[in-house]
Design a protein around this motif. Structure first.
Motif, short mmCIF file in Angstrom:
data_model
loop_
_atom_site.label_atom_id
_atom_site.label_comp_id
_atom_site.label_asym_id
_atom_site.label_seq_id
_atom_site.Cartn_x
_atom_site.Cartn_y
_atom_site.Cartn_z
N HIS A 19 1.16 -1.27 -0.20
CA HIS A 19 0.47 -0.14 -0.10
C HIS A 19 0.68 1.58 0.27
O HIS A 19 1.14 1.93 0.95
CB HIS A 19 -0.54 0.33 1.38
CG HIS A 19 -1.50 -0.98 1.10
ND1 HIS A 19 -3.48 -0.62 0.66
CD2 HIS A 19 -1.93 -2.38 0.89
CE1 HIS A 19 -4.09 -1.73 0.48
NE2 HIS A 19 -3.98 -2.40 1.33
N LEU A 20 1.85 1.39 -0.90
CA LEU A 20 3.05 2.07 -0.92
C LEU A 20 3.63 2.52 0.26
O LEU A 20 3.76 3.64 0.38
CB LEU A 20 1.97 3.38 -1.73
CG LEU A 20 1.15 2.79 -2.90
CD1 LEU A 20 -0.03 4.25 -3.15
CD2 LEU A 20 1.82 2.92 -4.15
N ARG A 21 3.52 2.10 1.23
CA ARG A 21 4.72 2.22 2.20
C ARG A 21 5.47 1.40 1.71
O ARG A 21 6.10 0.32 2.12
CB ARG A 21 3.67 1.81 3.85
CG ARG A 21 3.09 2.97 4.57
CD ARG A 21 1.95 2.40 5.14
NE ARG A 21 0.79 2.75 4.91
CZ ARG A 21 -0.78 2.23 4.23
NH1 ARG A 21 -0.53 0.70 4.53
NH2 ARG A 21 -1.93 2.51 4.47
N HIS A 177 -18.81 -0.45 -18.86
CA HIS A 177 -17.33 -0.50 -18.12
C HIS A 177 -17.57 -2.24 -18.67
O HIS A 177 -16.81 -2.59 -19.45
CB HIS A 177 -17.51 -0.40 -16.68
CG HIS A 177 -17.10 0.94 -16.31
ND1 HIS A 177 -18.08 1.21 -15.42
CD2 HIS A 177 -16.10 1.73 -16.81
CE1 HIS A 177 -17.40 2.34 -15.19
NE2 HIS A 177 -16.50 3.12 -15.42
N ASP A 206 -14.17 6.68 -20.30
CA ASP A 206 -13.25 8.22 -20.60
C ASP A 206 -12.10 6.76 -19.94
O ASP A 206 -11.71 6.82 -21.05
CB ASP A 206 -13.76 8.85 -20.25
CG ASP A 206 -13.92 9.83 -21.18
OD1 ASP A 206 -14.50 9.82 -22.17
OD2 ASP A 206 -14.89 11.02 -20.97
N GLY A 207 -11.90 7.23 -19.23
CA GLY A 207 -10.94 6.19 -18.48
C GLY A 207 -10.28 4.88 -19.42
O GLY A 207 -9.11 4.73 -19.38
N ASN A 210 -8.15 5.67 -22.50
CA ASN A 210 -7.62 6.52 -22.76
C ASN A 210 -6.61 5.50 -22.92
O ASN A 210 -5.67 5.58 -23.38
CB ASN A 210 -7.61 7.76 -21.55
CG ASN A 210 -8.11 8.53 -21.24
OD1 ASN A 210 -8.69 8.80 -22.54
ND2 ASN A 210 -8.38 8.77 -20.25
N GLN A 211 -6.86 3.99 -21.89
CA GLN A 211 -6.06 2.97 -22.07
C GLN A 211 -5.95 2.42 -22.77
O GLN A 211 -4.51 1.78 -23.05
CB GLN A 211 -5.94 2.54 -20.48
CG GLN A 211 -5.86 2.79 -19.33
CD GLN A 211 -4.57 3.90 -18.73
OE1 GLN A 211 -3.48 3.30 -19.68
NE2 GLN A 211 -4.69 5.00 -18.04
N LYS A 214 -3.83 4.25 -25.54
CA LYS A 214 -2.18 4.28 -25.06
C LYS A 214 -1.80 2.78 -25.55
O LYS A 214 -0.88 2.76 -26.61
CB LYS A 214 -2.09 4.13 -23.75
CG LYS A 214 -2.36 5.52 -22.83
CD LYS A 214 -2.05 6.21 -21.76
CE LYS A 214 -2.23 7.46 -21.35
NZ LYS A 214 -0.92 8.14 -21.66
#
Lengths: 506, 506
Positions: A19-21, A177, A206-207, A210-211, A214
């Motif tokens: 978790h990004l720690r 989705h 949209d999201g 977008n991917q 890419k």
């Protein structure tokens, strides 16, 4: 290098998993932190994995499957290699008789539905075409496909269900989705598909789009990836005809989102009538490597082009409609340009009014069906070269441009064109409510009467000789706009002269 | 009218409930269909509900609750009436000492985190401020707020959890949709909030934001609705600093989506440093009725403005930075404009290079922090009037514009400005990968060296006297771009002259 890559990978993985720690994050400057990292990494015993040069040892390499047994060599991971073209039916069987120019009124979606039904019928032996849709196939007037196929449903089919079965080419669920995810997987494994959707709600993905854009850009940069079928969006139940649903259902912004992508990864089509729509969809179903966005109405609209004219219009992306222009091949004094089927109707009506009210004025009608033609070719593969662009839109000649979507889309495309200030761009101004179709045009200043006023103003500003007549027209059509304002609020329907309007062949 | 409304409603409801399968849909033209509809509607016994004029009978009206008991009079349905302003701390306690111009490097998010911690502390008696976040508070470097409050969690708190409790002002869940929904409900019931998010992923809620912007427009058109606190997006972990995550995490397109909305419903801020960010957030937390979009970096960046200068810069939205321009108050020959903190660094570095290499050239530096200033005031409430706009960007003077996002955003805003072709707009060109920060600028042609080359080209084109020196600079900095290309691929880090660069006060 490989060890560095491994370390980076592992740290990144821990960052994500933890978790990004990040533990011991000052290892660049703090020797104690560095020790912690070193002890941890040494616990993997790298000397057993790699030699001094960082190459994996032979016994490690031997563990990897060989050749075709490698996971990434599964043919479905490079679906373009599996792709077989669709067997597309001839357009003649479905095209509309447009003789009489604007006399026949047809729903583009109903026309297309019959064509798609045949596409599905022909694809059945190979089972490689699907329609995904957020439960809107019938309300989008594409119901004809359900005469050929069924909605596929994995669970027991409930009693009283219509057109639902355990097998079928249509996947419907009210989740954009889910539809997008299904279609991406289907295309990436070598098949073909179409995603019809209410225009305003496609922004929900949209999201994801977008991917995917890419991915398309990156995939095009490696030589070994075979291109997959294009991802085809078909947007209808469009912004301009939401007289029951109103403001929440008005939103042409997906165009703007797509325009932020690399020019070679997408195409945007706004066919002006059903024959053009048919030609467009055939092109899109044949194409690979793009996101194709097609926007067309579901309500009956006038038909303008013969099948052959429609094909040619699609091939070039934008044309002068000489038969709708006045003074034939003389240099125009003003261009009325339309992009989008409902907006083209207003352009045609404005051209007709000007032809009657000011027959001396030289008015050219241009229609744009492929949005990218407006941009410069250095940036947009379909961008017209500047000479060709000026043959449509001469330098020094004002253009009143009527666009289906937000005007920002057109402005950014035209930005690099010389003298772009000659374009007066009108489109959806985010003004709407539950109101009549023509009132939507009036509220957003795209109505035929607004176009007449704008053209008169432009001409008068450039040529004092025209000012008196121009002023008369401005006054007259401002008056009509005021009358309309009162009429539509009193009656909740459009006035007969709008409802019964029909293009008159000159 | 009411009966008509009732019929419309009922038909619409059936259409929705019946999966858009409309019974007897030809009732306008088919008498049998009309009969079916009539029989169905008569089953509701309308004569018991309404009188001849369509007014509800007294006994029906008597069923309705009176005055404050009416459902729509619940105070939480008009939250603006419940809203009490936040008790905001003085900025001085958190602002950064920016003396020395660019010498101090600070993370805007870390600075802001401390301010927000105090905002939360002061809001505790009223419990009317919340942060919603897709589990990114710490990776967005806003962790300081967790020294004041906790992540709220309704279920039993797992062992080893950090900063999680049954009560707290932070709501974290890895669902942007959930965060958006929570925040809308919270604001609409009269409270305040902030939505920090990775820049690239906020597009996930494009569809929800579209509808909220429509709500704001419509709510502003009825006199009885009290405005609610603005919906504040704080985007960081920005496009330009994704050296670990790469291309998938690069996407400034939310700006473009917001720009399609009505100009009076949103504001877009790109503060160039931490003091400007503090002033911006205070303004946003005080405001009502908008969607505020704030975009700022989380990595340490040079600090340019004192607290007082930052306040003034925010108030006007864009200023000439005279202290960074050459030749003081003389008419500029070229303007370098920056919008976005990382992009401003490149502008400053380019200005410094030009000051050293071509000290005779008159170069002006402009910074834009409030995006709307670029648009015309008729359309954008913060649009500068044309005189003021030309005091920043004189007619006839080329502008090299360096923008944080997609260039289309700037092009559409500048469209209506006279002589807009004097603007050369550079921004994110959808070019990216896992690479160094400066290589991102190079790939997207927004680097200091690109700006120097562009400025030299513009000046040489207008003034043959400058051509020789300009050509020398173009050659030199093209050479440096080539060297960089090789260097960054060999070393995976930026060259020392970039890493150690520091603005030199003149």
């Amino acid at each position: 290098m490989k060890i560095i890559a491994f370390i980076t990978e592992t740290v990144v993985m821990r960052e994500i998993l933890g978790h990004l720690r990040v533990p011991a994050k000052e290892c660049k400057t703090n020797r104690a932190h560095l020790k912690v990292i070193e002890r941890w990494l040494r616990s993997y015993r790298p000397e057993e994995l790699w030699d001094e040069q960082g190459r994996p040892h032979a016994d490690i390499v031997a563990l990897c499957p060989k050749a075709e047994r490698r996971m990434a060599m599964n043919p479905h991971t490079n679906g373009g290699k599996l792709r077989r073209p669709l067997d597309l039916p001839p357009l003649e069987d479905f095209s509309v008789d447009a003789r009489g120019r604007g006399e026949v009124r047809v729903s583009g979606m109903e026309t297309l539905g019959k064509y798609l039904a045949e596409v599905i019928r022909r694809s059945e032996p190979q089972r490689h075409f699907r329609i995904v849709c957020p439960d809107e196939l019938e309300s989008n007037k594409l119901g004809a496909v359900l005469q050929t196929t069924q909605r596929q449903f994995a669970w027991p089919v409930p009693r009283h269900s219509e057109n639902i079965a355990h097998s079928g080419a249509v996947l419907e669920v009210l989740s954009e989705h889910n539809c997008q995810g299904w279609l991406q997987g289907y295309l990436l494994t070598g098949r073909h598909g179409l995603f019809p959707c209410y225009e305003a709600f496609i922004s929900i993905v949209d999201g994801m789009m977008n991917q995917y854009a890419k991915f398309l850009k990156a995939a095009g940069e490696v030589p070994w990836r075979a291109p997959v079928s294009s991802l085809n969006y078909l947007l209808t139940s469009e912004t301009w005809r939401q007289e029951h649903n109103g403001y929440s259902h008005q939103g042409p912004g997906f165009i703007n989102n797509l325009l932020t992508k690399k020019g070679h990864t997408y195409r945007i089509y706004l066919p002006p009538d059903a024959n053009t729509l048919l030609s467009t969809i055939r092109h899109c179903l044949r194409s690979t490597g793009y996101i194709n966005l097609i926007i067309a109405a579901k309500h009956p609209l006038p038909q303008w082009l013969s099948p052959a004219e429609a094909d040619e219009h699609c091939r070039v992306g934008a044309s002068v409609w000489r038969w709708a222009s006045t003074h034939g091949d003389e240099e125009p004094e003003v261009v009325l340009a339309g992009c989008g089927d409902n907006l083209t109707v207003e352009v045609m009506a404005a051209a007709q009014i000007l032809g009657e009210e000011a027959p001396a004025w030289r008015v050219r009608v241009v229609n744009v069906t492929d949005l990218q033609v407006l941009g410069i070719p250095q940036k947009y593969p379909h961008g017209l070269d500047e000479d060709r662009f000026q043959r449509l839109f001469p330098l020094g000649c004002p253009v009143v441009f009527n666009f289906h979507g937000y005007t920002a889309a057109i402005k950014q495309l035209l930005w690099e064109r010389p003298q772009n200030e000659r374009f007066d761009v009108n489109g959806y101004r985010e003004e709407g409510t539950t109101t009549t179709p023509f009132d939507m045009q009036v509220r957003n200043k795209t109505s035929r009467w607004h176009l007449v006023i704008l053209a008169a103003q432009k001409l008068a500003a450039r040529n004092p000789r025209m000012a008196a007549l121009a002023e008369e027209l401005v006054r007259k059509y401002e008056g009509k706009l005021n009358e309309h304002h009162a009429y539509v609020r009193a009656t909740s329907i459009d006035p007969p002269e709008i409802l019964n309007w029909c293009w008159q062949v000159r």
